[in-house]
Motif scaffolding. Sequence first.
Motif, mmCIF file in Angstrom:
data_model
loop_
_atom_site.group_PDB
_atom_site.id
_atom_site.type_symbol
_atom_site.label_atom_id
_atom_site.label_comp_id
_atom_site.label_asym_id
_atom_site.label_seq_id
_atom_site.Cartn_x
_atom_site.Cartn_y
_atom_site.Cartn_z
ATOM 1 N N PRO A 4 36.599 9.129 7.618
ATOM 2 C CA PRO A 4 37.513 9.115 6.474
ATOM 3 C C PRO A 4 37.402 10.405 5.657
ATOM 4 C CG PRO A 4 35.819 7.402 6.262
ATOM 5 C CD PRO A 4 35.548 8.146 7.514
ATOM 6 N N TYR A 5 38.536 10.910 5.249
ATOM 7 C CA TYR A 5 38.561 12.140 4.452
ATOM 8 C C TYR A 5 37.862 11.927 3.114
ATOM 9 C CZ TYR A 5 40.281 16.334 2.158
ATOM 10 O OH TYR A 5 40.362 17.525 1.493
ATOM 11 N N SER A 6 37.949 10.739 2.560
ATOM 12 C CA SER A 6 37.291 10.472 1.275
ATOM 13 C C SER A 6 35.774 10.636 1.393
ATOM 14 C CB SER A 6 37.634 9.073 0.762
ATOM 15 O OG SER A 6 37.124 8.088 1.639
ATOM 16 N N VAL A 39 45.426 4.893 6.623
ATOM 17 C CA VAL A 39 45.029 3.494 6.652
ATOM 18 C C VAL A 39 44.939 3.045 5.198
ATOM 19 C CG1 VAL A 39 43.283 1.827 7.375
ATOM 20 C CG2 VAL A 39 43.723 3.856 8.778
ATOM 21 N N GLY A 40 45.979 2.382 4.727
ATOM 22 C CA GLY A 40 46.054 2.054 3.307
ATOM 23 C C GLY A 40 46.214 3.331 2.514
ATOM 24 N N ASN A 41 45.303 3.564 1.588
ATOM 25 C CA ASN A 41 45.319 4.798 0.800
ATOM 26 C C ASN A 41 44.416 5.874 1.392
ATOM 27 O OD1 ASN A 41 47.069 3.688 -1.072
ATOM 28 N ND2 ASN A 41 45.423 2.891 -2.347
#
Length: 97
Positions: A4-6, A39-41
């Motif tokens: 995930p980028y987050s 994927v979602g936000n």
Amino acid sequence: MKIPYSWLTEEFGSATPSVEQITDALIARCFEVEGVEKVGNETVIDVKVLPDRAHYALSWNGLTYEIAAIFGIERIDRGHTLPQGVLSAPEISIDSD
């Protein structure tokens, strides 16, 4: 491997390259990027880890170290430290009897 980028932004903070920069750099070096999806936000980067890179890159930390090396950026220090002091070796005695 999907990363995930987050999570990358947590590791690099404001120095985090954009998704496009990361995917282009990984492709130019030694990985295949199979896609980027929402994927979602969350934005998720799907990286295909080749067999010769599996020994270190089959984890989020491994890919993070690779991205840090490519862009010359440092990961945020999370404050993990080793125990202070010197660990002593156990005493060993050999009886000659």
